[in-house]
Design a protein around this motif. Structure first.
Motif, PDB file in Angstrom:
ATOM      1  N   HIS A 203       0.838  -1.208   0.000  1.00 34.01           N
ATOM      2  CA  HIS A 203       0.000   0.000   0.000  1.00 34.01           C
ATOM      3  C   HIS A 203       0.870   1.254   0.000  1.00 34.01           C
ATOM      4  O   HIS A 203       0.512   2.269  -0.597  1.00 34.01           O
ATOM      5  N   LEU A 204       2.014   1.180   0.715  1.00 33.21           N
ATOM      6  CA  LEU A 204       2.924   2.339   0.768  1.00 33.21           C
ATOM      7  C   LEU A 204       3.483   2.664  -0.620  1.00 33.21           C
ATOM      8  O   LEU A 204       3.528   3.832  -1.021  1.00 33.21           O
ATOM      9  N   ASN A 205       3.916   1.597  -1.334  1.00 30.88           N
ATOM     10  CA  ASN A 205       4.551   1.843  -2.639  1.00 30.88           C
ATOM     11  C   ASN A 205       3.659   2.656  -3.568  1.00 30.88           C
ATOM     12  O   ASN A 205       4.075   3.718  -4.043  1.00 30.88           O
ATOM     13  N   PRO A 206       2.412   2.180  -3.840  1.00 30.97           N
ATOM     14  CA  PRO A 206       1.599   2.965  -4.773  1.00 30.97           C
ATOM     15  C   PRO A 206       1.279   4.361  -4.255  1.00 30.97           C
ATOM     16  O   PRO A 206       1.215   5.323  -5.034  1.00 30.97           O
ATOM     17  N   MET A 207       1.078   4.519  -2.924  1.00 35.43           N
ATOM     18  CA  MET A 207       0.742   5.858  -2.403  1.00 35.43           C
ATOM     19  C   MET A 207       1.933   6.816  -2.595  1.00 35.43           C
ATOM     20  O   MET A 207       1.738   7.985  -2.953  1.00 35.43           O
ATOM     21  N   LEU A 208       3.142   6.329  -2.377  1.00 38.92           N
ATOM     22  CA  LEU A 208       4.300   7.210  -2.536  1.00 38.92           C
ATOM     23  C   LEU A 208       4.558   7.512  -4.018  1.00 38.92           C
ATOM     24  O   LEU A 208       4.950   8.628  -4.376  1.00 38.92           O
ATOM     25  N   HIS A 209       4.297   6.536  -4.888  1.00 39.22           N
ATOM     26  CA  HIS A 209       4.409   6.823  -6.326  1.00 39.22           C
ATOM     27  C   HIS A 209       3.379   7.891  -6.715  1.00 39.22           C
ATOM     28  O   HIS A 209       3.675   8.814  -7.474  1.00 39.22           O
ATOM     29  N   LEU A 210       2.161   7.747  -6.175  1.00 36.26           N
ATOM     30  CA  LEU A 210       1.108   8.726  -6.476  1.00 36.26           C
ATOM     31  C   LEU A 210       1.521  10.114  -5.979  1.00 36.26           C
ATOM     32  O   LEU A 210       1.308  11.129  -6.669  1.00 36.26           O
ATOM     33  N   ALA A 211       2.123  10.154  -4.793  1.00 37.77           N
ATOM     34  CA  ALA A 211       2.576  11.440  -4.246  1.00 37.77           C
ATOM     35  C   ALA A 211       3.578  12.090  -5.202  1.00 37.77           C
ATOM     36  O   ALA A 211       3.520  13.295  -5.469  1.00 37.77           O
ATOM     37  N   ASN A 212       4.471  11.268  -5.764  1.00 38.75           N
ATOM     38  CA  ASN A 212       5.449  11.796  -6.737  1.00 38.75           C
ATOM     39  C   ASN A 212       4.759  12.359  -7.975  1.00 38.75           C
ATOM     40  O   ASN A 212       5.138  13.413  -8.489  1.00 38.75           O
ATOM     41  N   ILE A 213       3.734  11.639  -8.444  1.00 42.08           N
ATOM     42  CA  ILE A 213       3.022  12.078  -9.656  1.00 42.08           C
ATOM     43  C   ILE A 213       2.338  13.427  -9.383  1.00 42.08           C
ATOM     44  O   ILE A 213       2.374  14.344 -10.207  1.00 42.08           O
ATOM     45  N   LEU A 214       1.726  13.547  -8.200  1.00 40.30           N
ATOM     46  CA  LEU A 214       1.016  14.807  -7.886  1.00 40.30           C
ATOM     47  C   LEU A 214       2.009  15.941  -7.648  1.00 40.30           C
ATOM     48  O   LEU A 214       1.739  17.097  -8.000  1.00 40.30           O
ATOM     49  N   HIS A 215       3.160  15.608  -7.092  1.00 41.14           N
ATOM     50  CA  HIS A 215       4.199  16.624  -6.902  1.00 41.14           C
ATOM     51  C   HIS A 215       4.677  17.112  -8.268  1.00 41.14           C
ATOM     52  O   HIS A 215       4.789  18.313  -8.531  1.00 41.14           O
ATOM     53  N   PHE A 216       4.901  16.160  -9.162  1.00 39.77           N
ATOM     54  CA  PHE A 216       5.303  16.496 -10.530  1.00 39.77           C
ATOM     55  C   PHE A 216       4.231  17.370 -11.200  1.00 39.77           C
ATOM     56  O   PHE A 216       4.522  18.286 -11.957  1.00 39.77           O
ATOM     57  N   SER A 217       2.954  17.110 -10.856  1.00 37.90           N
ATOM     58  CA  SER A 217       1.849  17.862 -11.472  1.00 37.90           C
ATOM     59  C   SER A 217       1.694  19.263 -10.881  1.00 37.90           C
ATOM     60  O   SER A 217       0.805  20.010 -11.290  1.00 37.90           O
ATOM     61  N   GLY A 218       2.481  19.609  -9.876  1.00 42.04           N
ATOM     62  CA  GLY A 218       2.483  20.997  -9.387  1.00 42.04           C
ATOM     63  C   GLY A 218       2.042  21.180  -7.940  1.00 42.04           C
ATOM     64  O   GLY A 218       2.099  22.290  -7.417  1.00 42.04           O
ATOM     65  N   PHE A 219       1.575  20.101  -7.288  1.00 39.93           N
ATOM     66  CA  PHE A 219       1.093  20.256  -5.907  1.00 39.93           C
ATOM     67  C   PHE A 219       2.237  20.099  -4.900  1.00 39.93           C
ATOM     68  O   PHE A 219       3.201  19.382  -5.163  1.00 39.93           O
ATOM     69  N   SER A 220       2.067  20.742  -3.741  1.00 41.29           N
ATOM     70  CA  SER A 220       2.945  20.433  -2.611  1.00 41.29           C
ATOM     71  C   SER A 220       2.376  19.194  -1.939  1.00 41.29           C
ATOM     72  O   SER A 220       1.164  18.977  -1.958  1.00 41.29           O
ATOM     73  N   ILE A 221       3.253  18.432  -1.320  1.00 41.54           N
ATOM     74  CA  ILE A 221       2.823  17.136  -0.778  1.00 41.54           C
ATOM     75  C   ILE A 221       3.133  17.037   0.710  1.00 41.54           C
ATOM     76  O   ILE A 221       4.266  17.272   1.139  1.00 41.54           O
ATOM     77  N   SER A 222       2.101  16.687   1.492  1.00 41.22           N
ATOM     78  CA  SER A 222       2.313  16.352   2.900  1.00 41.22           C
ATOM     79  C   SER A 222       1.856  14.915   3.100  1.00 41.22           C
ATOM     80  O   SER A 222       0.820  14.509   2.564  1.00 41.22           O
ATOM     81  N   ILE A 223       2.641  14.175   3.873  1.00 43.08           N
ATOM     82  CA  ILE A 223       2.293  12.774   4.141  1.00 43.08           C
ATOM     83  C   ILE A 223       2.055  12.626   5.640  1.00 43.08           C
ATOM     84  O   ILE A 223       2.935  12.943   6.441  1.00 43.08           O
ATOM     85  N   ILE A 224       0.859  12.156   6.011  1.00 47.33           N
ATOM     86  CA  ILE A 224       0.614  11.815   7.417  1.00 47.33           C
ATOM     87  C   ILE A 224       0.823  10.306   7.533  1.00 47.33           C
ATOM     88  O   ILE A 224       0.265   9.538   6.741  1.00 47.33           O
ATOM     89  N   HIS A 225       1.648   9.889   8.490  1.00 52.02           N
ATOM     90  CA  HIS A 225       1.942   8.457   8.581  1.00 52.02           C
ATOM     91  C   HIS A 225       2.055   7.996  10.021  1.00 52.02           C
ATOM     92  O   HIS A 225       2.316   8.784  10.934  1.00 52.02           O
ATOM     93  N   THR A 226       1.860   6.686  10.198  1.00 54.54           N
ATOM     94  CA  THR A 226       1.992   6.077  11.528  1.00 54.54           C
ATOM     95  C   THR A 226       3.473   5.830  11.821  1.00 54.54           C
ATOM     96  O   THR A 226       4.298   5.804  10.901  1.00 54.54           O
ATOM     97  N   HIS A 227       3.789   5.585  13.094  1.00 53.93           N
ATOM     98  CA  HIS A 227       5.162   5.171  13.430  1.00 53.93           C
ATOM     99  C   HIS A 227       5.400   3.752  12.932  1.00 53.93           C
ATOM    100  O   HIS A 227       6.488   3.416  12.496  1.00 53.93           O
TER     101      HIS A 227
END
Ligand code: UDX
Length: 452
Positions: free
Chosen positions: A21-45
């Motif tokens: 689940h982490l892999n696709p979400m982080l890839h998606l974050a990269n795609i959205l960052h590339f598309s112009g958005f700033s990215i914040s990730i909320i994550h568990t320990h």
């Protein structure tokens, strides 16, 4: 590809803390960052991503209430996901409220969470932020999960041993045995989790899926109809941009130099993903089947792969001696690199959706041995719909394994599967290019987020 101009809006993503689940979400974050958005990730320990691997994102850890040293094995994922939803609801609200009230940060456009973080719909509603979900399985699996109540009504469920080989008429070519095994009775915790997950996905503003339109057109329309919100198939995510590392275990790169020394398309890559496990007998049969096939193989023997062995599992010396020079064994591999390596000719997989999509989009035929969750559905599609692989459906036994490996790697049938796999790789590449289906859906997704 060049980074698009900054939009001045922030997207907050919440991955479910498991590798698949982490892999696709982080890839998606990269795609959205590339598309112009700033990215914040909320994550568990628990199973935290490594912020150093993504210096362009901001990371916000929250307390998850799990005892230290919690680990995920095959049996305990459902209670873990339930506990995470229960424990993290308050921390999500506090963390998001803080972000929303930070006048110095870019305004939050929306929240994107894994479908299994169902509790985040209430958080988003409470804070009046739009929520989009990321589904990390195939369209077909999502459609089947949404139809579980119907499948029960029609008598397919609960699963009966005598009916396992019968077809599921609503989802050809699936057989009854392909429906996820647990999660099929009212009181089953997995059934409850899946029905809450579907309900809260219907309440979201859109569904992002790591698949592409050409791969599962009919399941895509079923999901569209069933969920009633816009659907964005923008996969395969990892091929949009060079992916940044997101492994929880350290990939052993020595296997790449070993691959460099092997003839083209000769190596069978063997990995059962991050969660599935096998027993000691199956491990031994697998090892001897691999050795007796006479094909070079690269095998991921991850800690915990063999049931009852929490740490690294020692492959018996006899096996390695017999396979001398033809075997490379690692605890974790850089899988994307392995699949795109010229020496890799086949992939023996547990048919997790990420592995399936990664193999399809690298043009590598598969030997499927599904273990749990959605993996039977993926395997059925690989063998019966896309026809780029074969399955071992019987008990793991060295003779059968040897035979299956030879079918996958050598001879006419192998060549035909390889040709079909190459066509699918082409289709995947095309859909990511300008004008391709995933490219267009990404543009639509960006417009939707901008409209919030
Ligand atoms: C599970 C389910 O099987 C999957 O279908 C569901 O969608 C997510 O949860 P998992 O067992 O982790 O996933 O398998 P998979 O979906 O294939 O994901 C494994 C990921 O780990 C892949 O992205 C793969 O590239 C990566 N991996 C695996 C490595 O990087 N190195 C390895 O050695 C093995």
């Amino acid at each position: 590809m060049e980074l698009r101009p900054r939009i001045g809006r922030r997207v907050v993503l919440i991955p479910l803390p498991f590798q698949g689940h982490l892999n696709p979400m982080l890839h998606l974050a990269n795609i959205l960052h590339f598309s112009g958005f700033s990215i914040s990730i909320i994550h568990t320990h628990f199973n935290s991503p490594n912020p150093a691997d993504h210096p362009h994102f901001s990371f916000h850890p929250i307390p998850d209430g799990l005892p230290p040293k919690s680990g995920a094995s095959m049996g305990d994922i459902i209670p873990l996901v339930n506990a995470l939803n229960q424990n993290c609801s308050g921390p999500f609200t506090s963390c998001l409220s803080e972000m929303l009230s930070d006048a110095s940060a870019q305004p939050v456009a929306c929240l994107i969470t894994d479908t299994h973080w169902h509790v985040t719909q209430a958080t988003a509603d409470g804070l009046e932020i739009p929520r989009i979900v990321l589904r990390t399985s195939s369209f077909t699996t999502f459609a089947v999960l949404a139809a579980l109540p119907l499948l029960r009504q029609k008598g397919y469920l609960p699963l009966r041993e005598s009916q396992l080989e019968e077809p599921v008429h609503e989802f050809p070519p699936l057989k009854i045995k392909d429906i996820p095994r647990s999660g099929t009775t009212d009181h089953d915790p997995m059934y409850q989790l899946l029905s809450t997950m579907c309900k809260e996905s219907k309440a979201s503003r859109g569904i992002i899926i790591n698949s592409f339109e050409e791969l599962e057109p009919s399941a895509m329309s079923t999901v569209q109809q069933e969920f009633g919100v816009p659907v964005f198939p923008i996969g395969p995510f990892h091929k949009f941009l060079p992916p940044s590392p997101s492994s929880l275990l350290n990939p052993d790169r020595t296997c790449i130099s070993w691959l460099d020394a092997q003839p083209p398309k000769s190596v069978l890559y063997v990995s059962f993903g991050s969660v599935a496990s096998i027993d000691e007998d199956e491990f031994s049969e697998t090892a001897w089947g691999l050795v007796n096939s006479n094909q070079p193989f690269l095998w991921v023997v991850r800690p915990g792969l063999v049931r009852g062995s929490a740490g690294a599992f020692q492959v018996p010396d006899g096996i390695l001696d017999t396979a001398a020079g033809r075997a490379c064994i690692v605890e974790w591999a850089p899988q994307l690199e392995v699949l795109s390596h010229a020496a890799t000719g086949g992939f023996w997989t547990h048919s997790g959706w990420n592995s399936t999509l990664e193999s399809l989009s690298a043009g590598v035929p598969m030997l499927c041995r599904p273990v749990l969750f959605d993996q039977n559905i993926d395997a059925r599609y690989v063998t019966d719909v896309w026809k780029v692989g074969i399955s071992i459906e019987s008990k793991l036994e060295r003779g059968k394994i040897e035979e299956a490996i030879k079918r996958l790697m050598i001879g006419r049938e192998a060549m035909e599967m390889r040709e079909r796999a190459a066509c699918l790789r082409e289709t995947a590449d095309r859909c990511l290019r300008e004008g391709g289906s995933s490219y267009k859906y990404l543009e639509k997704l960006v417009s939707l987020i901008m409209s919030f």
